[in-house]
Design a protein around this motif. Structure first.
Motif, PDB file in Angstrom:
ATOM      1  N   GLY A 190     -36.397  27.253  28.797  1.00 16.84           N
ATOM      2  CA  GLY A 190     -36.733  28.003  30.667  1.00 16.84           C
ATOM      3  C   GLY A 190     -35.896  28.928  31.443  1.00 16.84           C
ATOM      4  O   GLY A 190     -34.719  28.311  31.518  1.00 16.84           O
ATOM      5  N   TRP A 191     -36.428  29.983  31.855  1.00 17.85           N
ATOM      6  CA  TRP A 191     -35.604  30.681  32.924  1.00 17.85           C
ATOM      7  C   TRP A 191     -35.034  29.709  34.132  1.00 17.85           C
ATOM      8  O   TRP A 191     -33.572  30.189  34.465  1.00 17.85           O
ATOM      9  CB  TRP A 191     -36.525  32.322  33.069  1.00 17.85           C
ATOM     10  N   ASP A 192     -35.551  29.321  34.823  1.00 14.45           N
ATOM     11  CA  ASP A 192     -35.918  28.594  35.534  1.00 14.45           C
ATOM     12  C   ASP A 192     -34.715  27.464  35.980  1.00 14.45           C
ATOM     13  O   ASP A 192     -34.145  27.496  36.731  1.00 14.45           O
ATOM     14  CB  ASP A 192     -37.123  27.980  36.337  1.00 14.45           C
TER      15      ASP A 192
ATOM     16  N   SER B 164     -28.613  20.339  25.544  1.00 15.90           N
ATOM     17  CA  SER B 164     -28.196  19.661  26.002  1.00 15.90           C
ATOM     18  C   SER B 164     -27.891  19.020  27.358  1.00 15.90           C
ATOM     19  O   SER B 164     -28.980  18.302  27.289  1.00 15.90           O
ATOM     20  CB  SER B 164     -27.476  17.975  25.106  1.00 15.90           C
ATOM     21  N   GLN B 165     -27.416  19.397  27.964  1.00 11.22           N
ATOM     22  CA  GLN B 165     -27.241  19.044  29.492  1.00 11.22           C
ATOM     23  C   GLN B 165     -27.954  19.330  29.908  1.00 11.22           C
ATOM     24  O   GLN B 165     -28.508  18.494  31.452  1.00 11.22           O
ATOM     25  CB  GLN B 165     -25.530  19.796  30.081  1.00 11.22           C
ATOM     26  N   VAL B 166     -29.018  20.578  29.981  1.00 10.37           N
ATOM     27  CA  VAL B 166     -30.244  21.095  30.768  1.00 10.37           C
ATOM     28  C   VAL B 166     -30.952  20.011  30.630  1.00 10.37           C
ATOM     29  O   VAL B 166     -31.610  19.803  31.355  1.00 10.37           O
ATOM     30  CB  VAL B 166     -30.378  21.976  30.623  1.00 10.37           C
TER      31      VAL B 166
ATOM     32  N   ASP C 295     -29.566  33.557  25.818  1.00 10.75           N
ATOM     33  CA  ASP C 295     -30.796  33.252  25.036  1.00 10.75           C
ATOM     34  C   ASP C 295     -30.907  33.041  24.336  1.00 10.75           C
ATOM     35  O   ASP C 295     -32.404  31.900  24.077  1.00 10.75           O
ATOM     36  CB  ASP C 295     -31.229  35.107  23.933  1.00 10.75           C
ATOM     37  N   THR C 296     -30.117  32.332  23.869  1.00  7.19           N
ATOM     38  CA  THR C 296     -29.680  31.024  22.554  1.00  7.19           C
ATOM     39  C   THR C 296     -30.411  29.424  24.121  1.00  7.19           C
ATOM     40  O   THR C 296     -31.284  28.637  23.214  1.00  7.19           O
ATOM     41  CB  THR C 296     -28.911  30.434  21.950  1.00  7.19           C
TER      42      THR C 296
END
Length: 263
Positions: free
Chosen positions: A122-124, A243-245, A115-116
Motif C-alpha cells: 500500500g501507498w501509505d 517483507s520488512q514493511v 510499483d511492485t
C-alpha cells in the motif's frame, strides 16, 4: 537554549534568579551547587547578574567560585551542558562509498520497483518506509555531507523520494558489484568454515568480513561479470522490502538501510 529559556524551563524568571543570587552572595557554596543542580552554567550566571555587575564574564564567574576553593570550571558551559555528539547517519558504514541515487532503467528502475512494493504493502506504508525524519540532521530539510557521513552526493534534500532513490540505487550497485569469481570465493569460504562462522569465531569472522568487503567494494568487470542479473537484483530488493514493511513492520526508531539485508 538561551538563559531566559533555560530559566523558564525551570519555572523561574531572570529577575527572580537575580534576586536569589543577590540574597545569597555570602553563600557561594549554596549558589554553586544550586547552579550545578539546575544546569545553570557560568555564562548564564553572568547574564543573570548583568544588572548588578555590568560586563561580568563567564570566566569571572568561575573565578569567583574558585576563590572559595570550589571548581569554578565545572560551571563552564561546555562542561555543564555539553553539546550532544551527533554521529553521521552512515559514518561507520563500510559500504558508504557505494551510496548513490538510482539511475537504473528497466527492472531496476525506481518506478518499477516502487510499483511492485506498493502493490503489496500500500501507498501509505510505502511513503512511511522512506521518511527521513529519524535521520540525524534531517529536521532542517537538508541532509548535508556531515549529516550523511559520505560526500559523493554532496548535500541533498531530506525527502522520501531521495531516500527511496538512495536505497534502490545503493543496493543495486552492491548487487552489480558481486562478480561470479567473488561469489564462488565466498561460497567456498563459507563451506570450508561453516562451523566457525556459525559459532562466530573472531578470526574467521574477520576473514569473512574482509572477503565480503573486497567483493562488494570491487566492481565486477567484463572479464569477471556480475553474478546476479538485473531481474534477480530487483527481486531481491523488492522481496526484502515487502517483507520488512508488511511482515516485520517499520520501527520508526531504526534505520531501514541497516536493517534491509538482501544479499
Amino acid at each position: 537554549m538561551n538563559t531566559t529559556q533555560h530559566l523558564s524551563s525551570l519555572g523561574i524568571t531572570m529577575a527572580q534568579c537575580s534576586s536569589y543570587i543577590a540574597a545569597n552572595m555570602d553563600k557561594p557554596f549554596t549558589l554553586f551547587y544550586e547552579a550545578k543542580r539546575h544546569k545553570i552554567d557560568s555564562q548564564m550566571l553572568a547574564d543573570i547578574v548583568q544588572d548588578r555587575f555590568p560586563g561580568v564574564s563567564a570566566t569571572q564567574v568561575e573565578a569567583f567560585f574558585s576563590g572559595y576553593g570550589l571548581r569554578g570550571k565545572d560551571l563552564n558551559a561546555a562542561t555543564l551542558n555539553p553539546a550532544p555528539v551527533v554521529q553521521p547517519w552512515q559514518g561507520d558504514n563500510k559500504f558508504k562509498s557505494l551510496f548513490s541515487f538510482n539511475d537504473n532503467t528497466g527492472a531496476l528502475s525506481t518506478e518499477s520497483m516502487r510499483d511492485t512494493v506498493v502493490a503489496k504493502v500500500g501507498w501509505d506504508k510505502y511513503i512511511q518506509t522512506f521518511s527521513p525524519k529519524n535521520i540525524p540532521g534531517a529536521a532542517d530539510g537538508v541532509l548535508s555531507v556531515a549529516d550523511l557521513g559520505f560526500k559523493q552526493l554532496g548535500d541533498i534534500a531530506a525527502t522520501w523520494q531521495n531516500m527511496e532513490s538512495l536505497l534502490y540505487g545503493t543496493i543495486s550497485q552492491v548487487g552489480h558489484s558481486l562478480s561470479r569469481k567473488e561469489a564462488q570465493e565466498i561460497y567456498d569460504f563459507t563451506q570450508k568454515n561453516s562451523f566457525w562462522i556459525q559459532t562466530k569465531n573472531p578470526g574467521v569472522m574477520a576473514q569473512f568480513e574482509k572477503l565480503m568487503l573486497d567483493a562488494f567494494l570491487d566492481p565486477a568487470t567484463e572479464q569477471d561479470p556480475a553474478v546476479l542479473s538485473d531481474d534477480q537484483i530487483a527481486d531481491a530488493i523488492t522481496n526484502a522490502l515487502i517483507s520488512q514493511v508488511s511482515l516485520v513492520g517499520i520501527d520508526s526508531s531504526q534505520n531501514l538501510f541497516s536493517n534491509l539485508n538482501v544479499f
